[in-house]
Write an enzyme that holds these catalytic residues in place. Structure first.
Site, PDB file in Angstrom:
ATOM      1  N   LYS A  22      98.496 -68.545 -32.243  1.00  0.00           N
ATOM      2  CA  LYS A  22      99.040 -68.116 -33.536  1.00  0.00           C
ATOM      3  C   LYS A  22     100.352 -68.853 -33.820  1.00  0.00           C
ATOM      4  CE  LYS A  22     101.569 -64.201 -33.804  1.00  0.00           C
ATOM      5  NZ  LYS A  22     102.895 -64.280 -34.440  1.00  0.00           N
ATOM      6  N   CYS A 117     112.563 -56.935 -38.695  1.00  0.00           N
ATOM      7  CA  CYS A 117     111.248 -56.367 -38.412  1.00  0.00           C
ATOM      8  C   CYS A 117     111.485 -55.326 -37.323  1.00  0.00           C
ATOM      9  CB  CYS A 117     110.270 -57.444 -37.956  1.00  0.00           C
ATOM     10  SG  CYS A 117     110.655 -58.055 -36.328  1.00  0.00           S
ATOM     11  N   ASP A 305     107.300 -62.268 -25.453  1.00  0.00           N
ATOM     12  CA  ASP A 305     106.046 -61.794 -26.064  1.00  0.00           C
ATOM     13  C   ASP A 305     105.079 -61.207 -25.041  1.00  0.00           C
ATOM     14  OD1 ASP A 305     105.838 -64.388 -28.626  1.00  0.00           O
ATOM     15  OD2 ASP A 305     107.066 -62.593 -28.417  1.00  0.00           O
TER      16      ASP A 305
HETATM   17  C1  EPZ Z   1     109.317 -66.989 -32.302  1.00  0.00           C
HETATM   18  O1  EPZ Z   1     110.063 -66.174 -33.184  1.00  0.00           O
HETATM   19  C2  EPZ Z   1     107.939 -66.366 -32.213  1.00  0.00           C
HETATM   20  N1  EPZ Z   1     107.317 -66.357 -33.537  1.00  0.00           N
HETATM   21  C3  EPZ Z   1     108.067 -64.939 -31.674  1.00  0.00           C
HETATM   22  O2  EPZ Z   1     106.747 -64.424 -31.527  1.00  0.00           O
HETATM   23  C4  EPZ Z   1     108.728 -64.987 -30.305  1.00  0.00           C
HETATM   24  O3  EPZ Z   1     108.906 -63.672 -29.837  1.00  0.00           O
HETATM   25  C5  EPZ Z   1     110.088 -65.694 -30.416  1.00  0.00           C
HETATM   26  O4  EPZ Z   1     109.913 -67.004 -30.995  1.00  0.00           O
HETATM   27  C6  EPZ Z   1     110.771 -65.860 -29.065  1.00  0.00           C
HETATM   28  O5  EPZ Z   1     109.957 -66.585 -28.215  1.00  0.00           O
HETATM   29  C7  EPZ Z   1     106.778 -67.513 -34.018  1.00  0.00           C
HETATM   30  O6  EPZ Z   1     106.805 -68.548 -33.379  1.00  0.00           O
HETATM   31  C8  EPZ Z   1     106.131 -67.429 -35.364  1.00  0.00           C
HETATM   32  P1  EPZ Z   1     113.744 -67.054 -32.132  1.00  0.00           P
HETATM   33  P2  EPZ Z   1     111.489 -66.678 -33.736  1.00  0.00           P
HETATM   34  O7  EPZ Z   1     114.316 -67.696 -33.330  1.00  0.00           O
HETATM   35  O8  EPZ Z   1     111.502 -68.148 -33.810  1.00  0.00           O
HETATM   36  C9  EPZ Z   1     118.050 -65.144 -32.564  1.00  0.00           C
HETATM   37  C10 EPZ Z   1     105.067 -62.859 -31.738  1.00  0.00           C
HETATM   38  O9  EPZ Z   1     104.939 -61.782 -31.167  1.00  0.00           O
HETATM   39  N2  EPZ Z   1     118.212 -66.021 -33.741  1.00  0.00           N
HETATM   40  O10 EPZ Z   1     113.368 -67.909 -30.959  1.00  0.00           O
HETATM   41  O11 EPZ Z   1     111.808 -65.873 -34.936  1.00  0.00           O
HETATM   42  C11 EPZ Z   1     116.964 -64.084 -32.753  1.00  0.00           C
HETATM   43  O12 EPZ Z   1     117.513 -62.948 -33.401  1.00  0.00           O
HETATM   44  C12 EPZ Z   1     106.396 -63.271 -32.298  1.00  0.00           C
HETATM   45  O13 EPZ Z   1     104.152 -63.730 -31.845  1.00  0.00           O
HETATM   46  C13 EPZ Z   1     119.430 -66.019 -34.418  1.00  0.00           C
HETATM   47  O14 EPZ Z   1     120.358 -65.286 -34.063  1.00  0.00           O
HETATM   48  O15 EPZ Z   1     112.452 -66.233 -32.556  1.00  0.00           O
HETATM   49  C14 EPZ Z   1     116.546 -63.791 -31.340  1.00  0.00           C
HETATM   50  O16 EPZ Z   1     117.442 -62.868 -30.771  1.00  0.00           O
HETATM   51  C15 EPZ Z   1     107.366 -62.130 -32.221  1.00  0.00           C
HETATM   52  N3  EPZ Z   1     119.591 -66.825 -35.490  1.00  0.00           N
HETATM   53  C16 EPZ Z   1     116.695 -65.134 -30.636  1.00  0.00           C
HETATM   54  O17 EPZ Z   1     117.556 -65.928 -31.478  1.00  0.00           O
HETATM   55  C17 EPZ Z   1     118.586 -67.666 -35.917  1.00  0.00           C
HETATM   56  O18 EPZ Z   1     118.795 -68.402 -36.901  1.00  0.00           O
HETATM   57  C18 EPZ Z   1     115.391 -65.901 -30.449  1.00  0.00           C
HETATM   58  O19 EPZ Z   1     114.714 -65.871 -31.685  1.00  0.00           O
HETATM   59  C19 EPZ Z   1     117.358 -67.648 -35.212  1.00  0.00           C
HETATM   60  C20 EPZ Z   1     117.195 -66.834 -34.124  1.00  0.00           C
END
Ligand code: EPZ
Length: 417
Positions: A22, A117, A305
């Site tokens: 996905k 979310c 995840d």
């Molecule tokens: C991706 O989300 C995945 N989704 C998530 O999978 C996954 O849990 C996550 O990466 C971590 O591996 C997709 O790829 C579509 P992050 P993403 O940006 O990119 C903080 C699932 O179950 N952050 O790596 O949104 C954030 O709050 C989903 O399939 C900022 O602060 O996650 C988090 O604490 C759920 N500012 C951390 O970084 C930003 O601009 C990591 O988030 C971006 C992120």
């Protein structure tokens, strides 16, 4: 609303094929915005999030066509409306992945802020900061990100946090920026590498994907390509955890053991017997699992995840385990629901202490997010008696026909509308 009814106690056995990933598919579909030529993707998982992304892209003017063999063709010849509206973005945060490509291709974009979310606030400040470093003018008003850029120009970007979609957004934008961009403290997830492979096939010049420093030499334009989406490592891990929790014996085909080493290591520690081939993983769990400690962190460490699924395994394991969630601030909702099934879990801050119990008792539970739903299904497969999982639309976002695949493995599970 659909729900799943599960009669617990049957060890899973048999074999299933794993679907396309996905989190790779969603980013790869957005890569189609970077060229006016056709991008063809194969091994596309049939998921609600994929359908939502298709609707979003079609609304912008992308011609999309799905064939019956999990194939998808995208052609973004004329982008009539570079807009990602709130009603679509609020159901799927990954919509933010259109921002970088639209800016690079059309020089403008209006994308609704994804909003939070269930698992956390999910800010996108690092996406915005990186795009501004590439020369974009960005304002955030009335819940929308409005971005403009005549032509993006290369930059050295050091990201404060490891962000998967942040890395993907900036990598896609930098493909068409003038000059050579470096992304430091980049995410190393396999989905980022899969995207880099596809972009390179489209003519991008990218090196270092899979390490914490990615270099992108901008080119004038990208051309069409054909790309096979990588296997879903989280679906793989979910089914392995379910087999381990139920004391079963399964073989997963069409997967890639090299993308979830940290998960395989934990399953071995729990007592699972694992054999891996280049595209297969077999697991047998001959006795009650042993409790294993988990601490989530960016790849290649243990993936957030898979945290909920390992909690379901620990809930019935021998011993006590501590599970620490370092990525998201509110990713223990499944623990509260598992307690309804008799699990002994104590939460303090970002750590859960799980004392394994010999038996869970079936009950009605409610899914709150994608992976939490999967962990409740696993708990239901193990629990004595009947478990009802409500709000399973969360599951449908990320798992293709989960109840059919589980039934194929001998689970007593059915969907009721
Ligand atoms: C991706 O989300 C995945 N989704 C998530 O999978 C996954 O849990 C996550 O990466 C971590 O591996 C997709 O790829 C579509 P992050 P993403 O940006 O990119 C903080 C699932 O179950 N952050 O790596 O949104 C954030 O709050 C989903 O399939 C900022 O602060 O996650 C988090 O604490 C759920 N500012 C951390 O970084 C930003 O601009 C990591 O988030 C971006 C992120």
């Amino acid at each position: 609303m659909d729900k799943l009814i599960i009669q617990g106690g049957a060890p899973l056995s048999g074999e299933i094929r794993v679907s396309g990933a996905k989190n790779a598919a969603l980013a790869l579909m957005c890569a189609g915005l970077l060229t006016s030529e056709e991008l063809t993707l194969s091994n596309v998982p049939h998921l609600r999030d994929v359908s939502t992304m298709l609707r979003l892209l079609a609304q912008m003017g992308v011609e999309v066509s799905l064939d019956d063999r999990l194939g998808l063709s995208l052609r973004a010849e004329r982008l009539s409306d570079p807009l990602a509206p709130y009603d679509l973005v609020k159901t799927m945060r990954a919509s933010i992945l259109v921002l970088g490509p639209l800016l690079a291709r059309c020089g403008e974009a209006r994308v609704s802020l994804p909003g939070g979310c269930a698992i956390g606030a999910r800010p996108v400040d690092l996406h915005i900061k990186g795009l501004e470093a590439l020369g974009a003018e960005i304002s955030v008003e009335q819940g929308y990100i409005s971005a403009k850029a005549k032509r993006l120009k290369a930059a050295r970007i050091l990201m404060d946090l490891v962000t998967v979609t942040g890395t993907e957004n900036l990598m896609m934008a930098a493909c068409l920026a003038a000059g050579t961009t470096t992304l430091e403290n980049a995410a190393r997830e396999p989905e980022v590498v899969d995207l880099a492979h596809c972009l390179s096939a489209m003519g991008a010049r990218i090196s270092g994907a899979g390490t914490d420093t990615i270099t992108i030499e901008g080119v004038k334009r990208l051309h069409g390509a054909t790309h096979r989406i990588m296997a879903d490592r989280i679906e793989t891990g979910t089914f392995l955890a379910a087999a381990a929790a139920t004391g079963g014996r399964v073989t997963l085909r069409g997967t890639d053991p090299g993308t979830l080493e940290a998960v395989l290591e934990k399953l071995r520690e729990a007592g699972a017997e694992l054999q891996t081939g280049c595209e297969t993983i077999s697991l047998a769990m001959p006795r009650r699992p042993k409790a294993v400690n988990v601490r989530t962190a960016p790849y290649p460490a243990f993936p957030t995840d898979m945290q909920a699924q390992l909690m379901a395994l620990d809930a019935v394991a021998e011993g006590t385990a501590s599970i620490t969630e370092t990525i998201f601030e509110n990713r223990f909702m499944h623990a509260l629901e598992m307690q309804r099934l008799g699990a002994d879990i104590e939460i303090s801050g970002n750590t859960a202490i799980v004392r394994g119990v010999p038996k869970l008792q079936g009950a009605t539970v409610m899914a709150t997010d994608l992976r939490a739903s999967a962990s409740l299904v696993i708990a239901g497969l193990v629990a004595e008696g009947e478990t009802r999982v409500d709000r399973i639309y969360h599951l449908d976002r990320g798992y293709e026909c989960i109840e059919e695949k589980l039934a194929q493995l001998g689970a007593r599970i059915k969907r009721v509308h």
